[in-house]
Structures are given as C-alpha cells and as structure tokens.
Design a protein around this motif. Structure first.
Motif, PDB file in Angstrom:
ATOM      1  N   ARG A 138       0.816  -1.214   0.000  1.00 39.25           N
ATOM      2  CA  ARG A 138       0.000   0.000   0.000  1.00 39.25           C
ATOM      3  C   ARG A 138       0.848   1.262   0.000  1.00 39.25           C
ATOM      4  NH1 ARG A 138      -5.106  -0.420   3.938  1.00 39.25           N
ATOM      5  NH2 ARG A 138      -6.278  -1.579   2.434  1.00 39.25           N
ATOM      6  N   ARG A 139       1.897   1.284   0.759  1.00 36.15           N
ATOM      7  CA  ARG A 139       2.746   2.464   0.858  1.00 36.15           C
ATOM      8  C   ARG A 139       3.376   2.780  -0.501  1.00 36.15           C
ATOM      9  NH1 ARG A 139       5.507   4.155   6.005  1.00 36.15           N
ATOM     10  NH2 ARG A 139       5.198   6.273   5.503  1.00 36.15           N
ATOM     11  N   ARG A 140       3.837   1.788  -1.225  1.00 38.69           N
ATOM     12  CA  ARG A 140       4.422   1.998  -2.547  1.00 38.69           C
ATOM     13  C   ARG A 140       3.384   2.550  -3.514  1.00 38.69           C
ATOM     14  NH1 ARG A 140       7.849  -3.323  -3.686  1.00 38.69           N
ATOM     15  NH2 ARG A 140       9.478  -2.901  -2.205  1.00 38.69           N
ATOM     16  N   ASN A 141       2.209   2.012  -3.505  1.00 37.88           N
ATOM     17  CA  ASN A 141       1.157   2.482  -4.403  1.00 37.88           C
ATOM     18  C   ASN A 141       0.786   3.925  -4.095  1.00 37.88           C
ATOM     19  OD1 ASN A 141       1.054   0.107  -5.757  1.00 37.88           O
ATOM     20  ND2 ASN A 141      -0.675  -0.737  -4.616  1.00 37.88           N
ATOM     21  N   ARG A 142       0.758   4.270  -2.801  1.00 36.43           N
ATOM     22  CA  ARG A 142       0.435   5.647  -2.429  1.00 36.43           C
ATOM     23  C   ARG A 142       1.536   6.603  -2.907  1.00 36.43           C
ATOM     24  NH1 ARG A 142      -0.993   6.488   3.656  1.00 36.43           N
ATOM     25  NH2 ARG A 142      -2.178   4.609   3.316  1.00 36.43           N
ATOM     26  N   ASN A 143       2.794   6.242  -2.739  1.00 28.83           N
ATOM     27  CA  ASN A 143       3.905   7.084  -3.208  1.00 28.83           C
ATOM     28  C   ASN A 143       3.873   7.225  -4.724  1.00 28.83           C
ATOM     29  OD1 ASN A 143       4.911   7.643  -0.701  1.00 28.83           O
ATOM     30  ND2 ASN A 143       6.409   5.957  -0.733  1.00 28.83           N
ATOM     31  N   ALA A 144       3.563   6.152  -5.417  1.00 27.37           N
ATOM     32  CA  ALA A 144       3.477   6.207  -6.876  1.00 27.37           C
ATOM     33  C   ALA A 144       2.321   7.101  -7.300  1.00 27.37           C
ATOM     34  CB  ALA A 144       3.314   4.800  -7.446  1.00 27.37           C
ATOM     35  N   LEU A 145       1.206   7.021  -6.575  1.00 24.12           N
ATOM     36  CA  LEU A 145       0.050   7.861  -6.869  1.00 24.12           C
ATOM     37  C   LEU A 145       0.393   9.333  -6.661  1.00 24.12           C
ATOM     38  CD1 LEU A 145      -2.948   8.028  -7.615  1.00 24.12           C
ATOM     39  CD2 LEU A 145      -3.455   7.866  -5.168  1.00 24.12           C
ATOM     40  N   PHE A 146       1.071   9.655  -5.562  1.00 25.45           N
ATOM     41  CA  PHE A 146       1.475  11.045  -5.297  1.00 25.45           C
ATOM     42  C   PHE A 146       2.443  11.554  -6.364  1.00 25.45           C
ATOM     43  CE2 PHE A 146       0.445  10.384  -0.614  1.00 25.45           C
ATOM     44  CZ  PHE A 146      -0.752  11.073  -0.713  1.00 25.45           C
ATOM     45  N   LYS A 147       3.342  10.702  -6.812  1.00 25.75           N
ATOM     46  CA  LYS A 147       4.278  11.093  -7.867  1.00 25.75           C
ATOM     47  C   LYS A 147       3.527  11.387  -9.164  1.00 25.75           C
ATOM     48  CE  LYS A 147       8.432   8.758  -6.263  1.00 25.75           C
ATOM     49  NZ  LYS A 147       9.402   7.694  -6.516  1.00 25.75           N
ATOM     50  N   LYS A 148       2.557  10.557  -9.502  1.00 26.84           N
ATOM     51  CA  LYS A 148       1.777  10.775 -10.722  1.00 26.84           C
ATOM     52  C   LYS A 148       0.968  12.063 -10.626  1.00 26.84           C
ATOM     53  CE  LYS A 148       1.317   5.976 -12.170  1.00 26.84           C
ATOM     54  NZ  LYS A 148       0.399   4.855 -12.382  1.00 26.84           N
ATOM     55  N   ILE A 149       0.356  12.287  -9.476  1.00 26.81           N
ATOM     56  CA  ILE A 149      -0.423  13.518  -9.284  1.00 26.81           C
ATOM     57  C   ILE A 149       0.488  14.741  -9.376  1.00 26.81           C
ATOM     58  CG2 ILE A 149      -1.747  14.860  -7.591  1.00 26.81           C
ATOM     59  CD1 ILE A 149      -3.004  12.190  -6.690  1.00 26.81           C
ATOM     60  N   GLY A 150       1.661  14.664  -8.745  1.00 26.22           N
ATOM     61  CA  GLY A 150       2.621  15.763  -8.815  1.00 26.22           C
ATOM     62  C   GLY A 150       3.084  16.024 -10.235  1.00 26.22           C
ATOM     63  N   PHE A 151       3.369  14.947 -10.967  1.00 20.92           N
ATOM     64  CA  PHE A 151       3.800  15.077 -12.356  1.00 20.92           C
ATOM     65  C   PHE A 151       2.708  15.718 -13.208  1.00 20.92           C
ATOM     66  CE2 PHE A 151       4.228  13.293 -16.670  1.00 20.92           C
ATOM     67  CZ  PHE A 151       5.482  13.797 -16.979  1.00 20.92           C
ATOM     68  N   ILE A 152       1.475  15.272 -13.028  1.00 22.93           N
ATOM     69  CA  ILE A 152       0.347  15.836 -13.776  1.00 22.93           C
ATOM     70  C   ILE A 152       0.154  17.303 -13.416  1.00 22.93           C
ATOM     71  CG2 ILE A 152      -2.168  15.740 -14.048  1.00 22.93           C
ATOM     72  CD1 ILE A 152      -1.884  12.652 -13.865  1.00 22.93           C
ATOM     73  N   ALA A 153       0.287  17.658 -12.134  1.00 21.20           N
ATOM     74  CA  ALA A 153       0.147  19.051 -11.706  1.00 21.20           C
ATOM     75  C   ALA A 153       1.216  19.938 -12.344  1.00 21.20           C
ATOM     76  CB  ALA A 153       0.207  19.152 -10.184  1.00 21.20           C
ATOM     77  N   ILE A 154       2.436  19.440 -12.415  1.00 19.41           N
ATOM     78  CA  ILE A 154       3.527  20.210 -13.026  1.00 19.41           C
ATOM     79  C   ILE A 154       3.251  20.401 -14.519  1.00 19.41           C
ATOM     80  CG2 ILE A 154       5.967  20.120 -13.694  1.00 19.41           C
ATOM     81  CD1 ILE A 154       6.508  18.887 -10.911  1.00 19.41           C
ATOM     82  N   ILE A 155       2.809  19.354 -15.197  1.00 22.96           N
ATOM     83  CA  ILE A 155       2.492  19.442 -16.626  1.00 22.96           C
ATOM     84  C   ILE A 155       1.364  20.449 -16.850  1.00 22.96           C
ATOM     85  CG2 ILE A 155       1.547  18.191 -18.618  1.00 22.96           C
ATOM     86  CD1 ILE A 155       4.483  17.544 -18.010  1.00 22.96           C
ATOM     87  N   LEU A 156       0.322  20.394 -16.029  1.00 26.71           N
ATOM     88  CA  LEU A 156      -0.790  21.336 -16.169  1.00 26.71           C
ATOM     89  C   LEU A 156      -0.332  22.773 -15.930  1.00 26.71           C
ATOM     90  CD1 LEU A 156      -3.720  19.369 -14.482  1.00 26.71           C
ATOM     91  CD2 LEU A 156      -3.408  19.879 -16.920  1.00 26.71           C
ATOM     92  N   MET A 157       0.543  22.981 -14.951  1.00 24.92           N
ATOM     93  CA  MET A 157       1.049  24.333 -14.686  1.00 24.92           C
ATOM     94  C   MET A 157       1.891  24.832 -15.860  1.00 24.92           C
ATOM     95  SD  MET A 157       3.151  25.977 -11.504  1.00 24.92           S
ATOM     96  CE  MET A 157       1.929  25.517 -10.337  1.00 24.92           C
TER      97      MET A 157
END
Length: 173
Positions: free
Chosen positions: A3-22
C-alpha cells in the motif's frame, strides 16, 4: 508495504500531472505576448507620427491620431487654430526637435481623471525642444497610447491634483 508503494506512486503521478498542467497554463498565458512582440514599436510609431505632424505644423493630421476622448476634449478646428496660434505665433517657433523615450507597458491606467481606466496602455515621455522668440525651451509631456478598435491612438496625460508634476515645462538648457 504494498500500500505504501502504491500511495507514493500515486502522489508522484499527481505531482507530475500538476507540473504538466502548470507548464501548459504558463505556455497558454505566454503565447499571446509572443505574437504582440512588436506592439511597443507600433505604439511608438503612432506617437512619432503624431509629433512629426506637429513639427511640420500639420495639426489637423496629428489631431486624427488622437483617441476619441481627446477629440471630444479638443474639437478639430479649435485644436488646429490654438496649436498654430500658441506655438507659431506666440512662441515664434517654426519647428522643434523631438526626443521620445522607450514606451513602457502599463496595466489599469487612468490617463484622464474621472474616466474608466484602460486595461493596457503604453506610456511614452516626449520632450519637444523649441527655439523661438523667447529663447530655447523644452516641453516634457507624458503620452499614452491605447488601442481603439484595431488602431493605436494617442492621449495626453491629465493626472489628478496629487500628481501635478508629471508633465511640466522645463526652461533649463
């Protein structure tokens, strides 16, 4: 542990998407300004044309480059007559030298006190150097150029009472 790995991967994807959108947002906001790169030059050209007409005494043609607010303030016949009378007859000048500063872009500009601010304008300080009957003198004037439809037009600056010293006559030379 999974679960911890999946959560970190999810946060990384969200962060990456946020940076791309910005980045996309910043690019979208910048593109219109890239295509307006020559706008200050266009505005300065109108100011230069206005004062070239003034230099040759063609006050009717210079009046045509005014913004409608200026045309309302100065009817054409009165403007032409007064400009010729004051500068040519009273001051005894035939022409003048002209210096223009580089235009500076400003936003939400109040050019004439009591009139709705312009969302965008270019401010240019103009120095007219006269030699005439009363010697040599300079007139320094702040002008604004704004778009009226698809045309650049010129306005003189009429500050409120607190900013009286923005335009003045300079007799030092």
């Amino acid at each position: 542990m999974l679960r911890r790995r999946n959560r970190n991967a999810l946060f990384k994807k969200i962060g990456f998407i946020a940076i791309i959108l910005m980045l996309l947002w910043l690019i979208g906001r910048t593109i219109p300004y890239v295509f307006r790169a020559d706008t200050p030059d266009e505005a300065a050209a109108v100011a230069e044309e206005f004062y070239k007409y003034e230099q040759t005494g063609d006050f009717g043609s210079s009046w045509e480059l005014f913004h409608p607010l200026m045309k309302e303030r100065f009817p054409k016949s009165a403007y032409v007559q007064n400009r010729a009378h004051i500068f040519m007859q009273h001051f005894g000048v035939e022409t003048f030298e002209l210096e223009m500063e580089k235009p500076e872009r400003e936003f939400d500009v109040t050019v004439i006190d009591g009139v709705k601010p312009f969302s965008e304008a270019y401010r240019i300080r103009i120095t007219q150097k006269y030699s005439g009957t009363f010697g040599q003198f300079d007139i320094v004037q702040t002008c604004y150029l704004v778009e009226d439809g698809d045309e650049w037009t010129l306005l003189w600056y009429y500050p409120n009472q607190k900013n009286k010293d923005t335009s003045h006559v300079d007799n030092s030379d």
